[in-house]
Design a protein around this motif. Sequence first.
Motif, mmCIF file in Angstrom:
data_model
loop_
_atom_site.group_PDB
_atom_site.id
_atom_site.type_symbol
_atom_site.label_atom_id
_atom_site.label_comp_id
_atom_site.label_asym_id
_atom_site.label_seq_id
_atom_site.Cartn_x
_atom_site.Cartn_y
_atom_site.Cartn_z
ATOM 1 N N MET A 1 0.831 -1.201 0.000
ATOM 2 C CA MET A 1 0.000 0.000 0.000
ATOM 3 C C MET A 1 0.872 1.260 0.000
ATOM 4 S SD MET A 1 -3.207 1.081 2.458
ATOM 5 C CE MET A 1 -2.419 0.253 3.804
ATOM 6 N N LYS A 2 0.447 2.242 -0.764
ATOM 7 C CA LYS A 2 1.171 3.504 -0.836
ATOM 8 C C LYS A 2 0.383 4.607 -0.162
ATOM 9 C CE LYS A 2 4.231 3.883 -4.800
ATOM 10 N NZ LYS A 2 4.224 4.093 -6.233
ATOM 11 N N LEU A 3 1.090 5.575 0.395
ATOM 12 C CA LEU A 3 0.394 6.723 0.973
ATOM 13 C C LEU A 3 -0.076 7.644 -0.153
ATOM 14 C CD1 LEU A 3 -0.215 8.392 3.655
ATOM 15 C CD2 LEU A 3 1.829 9.666 3.039
ATOM 16 N N LEU A 4 -1.378 7.857 -0.224
ATOM 17 C CA LEU A 4 -1.935 8.749 -1.249
ATOM 18 C C LEU A 4 -2.413 10.061 -0.629
ATOM 19 C CD1 LEU A 4 -3.975 6.029 -3.180
ATOM 20 C CD2 LEU A 4 -1.730 6.963 -3.768
ATOM 21 N N SER A 5 -3.031 9.950 0.553
ATOM 22 C CA SER A 5 -3.498 11.169 1.205
ATOM 23 C C SER A 5 -3.563 10.961 2.711
ATOM 24 C CB SER A 5 -4.885 11.556 0.682
ATOM 25 O OG SER A 5 -5.799 10.522 0.966
ATOM 26 N N ALA A 6 -3.365 12.048 3.460
ATOM 27 C CA ALA A 6 -3.465 12.026 4.912
ATOM 28 C C ALA A 6 -4.119 13.323 5.343
ATOM 29 C CB ALA A 6 -2.082 11.902 5.552
ATOM 30 N N GLU A 7 -5.178 13.188 6.118
ATOM 31 C CA GLU A 7 -5.994 14.350 6.423
ATOM 32 C C GLU A 7 -6.410 14.295 7.893
ATOM 33 O OE1 GLU A 7 -10.386 15.783 4.792
ATOM 34 O OE2 GLU A 7 -9.465 13.958 4.052
ATOM 35 N N PHE A 8 -6.212 15.398 8.612
ATOM 36 C CA PHE A 8 -6.710 15.454 9.988
ATOM 37 C C PHE A 8 -8.231 15.577 9.937
ATOM 38 C CE2 PHE A 8 -8.175 18.165 13.528
ATOM 39 C CZ PHE A 8 -7.940 17.272 14.558
ATOM 40 N N ILE A 9 -8.936 14.708 10.644
ATOM 41 C CA ILE A 9 -10.401 14.739 10.596
ATOM 42 C C ILE A 9 -10.984 15.435 11.827
ATOM 43 C CG2 ILE A 9 -12.509 13.307 10.555
ATOM 44 C CD1 ILE A 9 -10.996 13.330 7.915
ATOM 45 N N LYS A 10 -10.626 14.956 13.014
ATOM 46 C CA LYS A 10 -11.182 15.573 14.223
ATOM 47 C C LYS A 10 -10.465 15.098 15.475
ATOM 48 C CE LYS A 10 -15.385 14.209 15.190
ATOM 49 N NZ LYS A 10 -16.642 13.510 15.479
ATOM 50 N N SER A 11 -10.724 15.814 16.561
ATOM 51 C CA SER A 11 -10.284 15.392 17.887
ATOM 52 C C SER A 11 -11.511 14.997 18.687
ATOM 53 C CB SER A 11 -9.598 16.547 18.619
ATOM 54 O OG SER A 11 -8.438 16.944 17.931
ATOM 55 N N ALA A 12 -11.379 13.967 19.482
ATOM 56 C CA ALA A 12 -12.498 13.536 20.311
ATOM 57 C C ALA A 12 -12.112 13.619 21.779
ATOM 58 C CB ALA A 12 -12.906 12.103 19.958
ATOM 59 N N ALA A 13 -12.968 14.251 22.572
ATOM 60 C CA ALA A 13 -12.767 14.300 24.021
ATOM 61 C C ALA A 13 -13.670 13.284 24.701
ATOM 62 C CB ALA A 13 -13.072 15.688 24.548
ATOM 63 N N LEU A 14 -14.643 12.795 23.943
ATOM 64 C CA LEU A 14 -15.607 11.826 24.473
ATOM 65 C C LEU A 14 -15.812 10.730 23.442
ATOM 66 C CD1 LEU A 14 -18.268 14.409 25.677
ATOM 67 C CD2 LEU A 14 -16.773 13.047 27.173
ATOM 68 N N LEU A 15 -16.220 9.572 23.923
ATOM 69 C CA LEU A 15 -16.368 8.420 23.040
ATOM 70 C C LEU A 15 -17.386 8.663 21.925
ATOM 71 C CD1 LEU A 15 -14.963 5.726 22.993
ATOM 72 C CD2 LEU A 15 -16.929 4.740 24.162
ATOM 73 N N ASN A 16 -18.443 9.427 22.214
ATOM 74 C CA ASN A 16 -19.457 9.642 21.172
ATOM 75 C C ASN A 16 -19.012 10.629 20.092
ATOM 76 O OD1 ASN A 16 -19.757 12.107 22.397
ATOM 77 N ND2 ASN A 16 -21.757 11.658 23.311
ATOM 78 N N GLN A 17 -17.769 11.148 20.221
ATOM 79 C CA GLN A 17 -17.235 12.025 19.171
ATOM 80 C C GLN A 17 -16.331 11.272 18.202
ATOM 81 O OE1 GLN A 17 -15.426 14.826 21.828
ATOM 82 N NE2 GLN A 17 -17.320 15.999 22.099
ATOM 83 N N VAL A 18 -16.164 9.975 18.431
ATOM 84 C CA VAL A 18 -15.353 9.137 17.545
ATOM 85 C C VAL A 18 -16.084 9.026 16.198
ATOM 86 C CG1 VAL A 18 -14.552 6.746 17.207
ATOM 87 C CG2 VAL A 18 -14.280 7.855 19.435
ATOM 88 N N PRO A 19 -15.353 9.078 15.035
ATOM 89 C CA PRO A 19 -16.026 8.972 13.737
ATOM 90 C C PRO A 19 -16.942 7.749 13.679
ATOM 91 C CG PRO A 19 -13.710 9.470 13.419
ATOM 92 C CD PRO A 19 -13.897 9.241 14.891
ATOM 93 N N GLN A 20 -18.114 7.949 13.096
ATOM 94 C CA GLN A 20 -19.155 6.929 13.177
ATOM 95 C C GLN A 20 -19.227 6.002 11.960
ATOM 96 O OE1 GLN A 20 -21.232 6.388 15.906
ATOM 97 N NE2 GLN A 20 -19.814 7.795 16.914
ATOM 98 N N ASP A 21 -18.336 6.194 10.973
ATOM 99 C CA ASP A 21 -18.421 5.320 9.794
ATOM 100 C C ASP A 21 -17.737 3.981 10.079
ATOM 101 O OD1 ASP A 21 -15.541 5.507 9.105
ATOM 102 O OD2 ASP A 21 -16.050 7.612 8.831
#
Length: 194
Positions: free
Chosen positions: A1-21
């Motif tokens: 696998m090659k690195l194609l893109s890297a993007e900061f998405i978010k910071s979570a202070a609580l478990l319900n802020q973790v990305p939901q996908d």
Amino acid sequence: MKLLSAEFIKSAALLNQVPQDNKPHIAIVGRSNVGKSSLLNVIMNRKRLALTSSRPGKTRLINFFLINDLFYLVDLPGYGFSKASKKEQQHWQSLIESYLKSIPQLKLIILLIDIRHPMSPLDYEMLEWLAFFNHRVIVIGTKADKLSSNQLVKQITYYKKALSPFQITEIYSFSSITRKGKNEVWQAISSVIS
Ligand SMILES: Nc1nc2c(ncn2[C@@H]2O[C@H](COP(=O)(O)OP(=O)(O)OP(=O)(O)O)[C@@H](O)[C@H]2O)c(=O)[nH]1
Ligand SMILES: [Mg+2]
């Protein structure tokens, strides 16, 4: 696998802020100041996407970076940051623990240790805890540039022995300065993503 893109998405202070996908997560854990954010920058080929500091306790939230639009690299706060208040330490600990035990998308834990030193009681605690939750773990020894090649061989031998009770066979040395070990980390990531 090659690195194609890297993007900061978010910071979570609580478990319900973790990305939901449903994209897979790969989390970097280890004690404060061991070099988690520095390793992430090397892996993502960016200088300061993950913020680093010579003062322990830089990363205080769970930070999510989306790689190749395919999976998340997750930068966690370090454990054992003694300058934080008891209350803060307990908050981080429960945030890290609840994240590590309740996210089914978590495919791999990259546990960082400082290759110059033996394992600390907190590293043992983390390993036992990860084993209890049946996580797949690889161990990366950071700051390899600070040892001679003889010392490095000695330390790797020590770590292999110390980790065998945990059924961990993958241990590599790494340096964010020379980028030694970058390919090994990428290979471990590729093996759980594809
Ligand atoms: N020589 C050397 N220094 C390193 C290496 N990795 C990290 N450092 C240094 O160690 C310090 C801590 O690095 P970070 O990447 O911020 O550590 P962290 O584990 O994210 O720390 P917290 O966010 O506080 O938990 C910084 O001064 C880095 O420059 C390495 O491979 N070699
Ligand atoms: Mg950090």
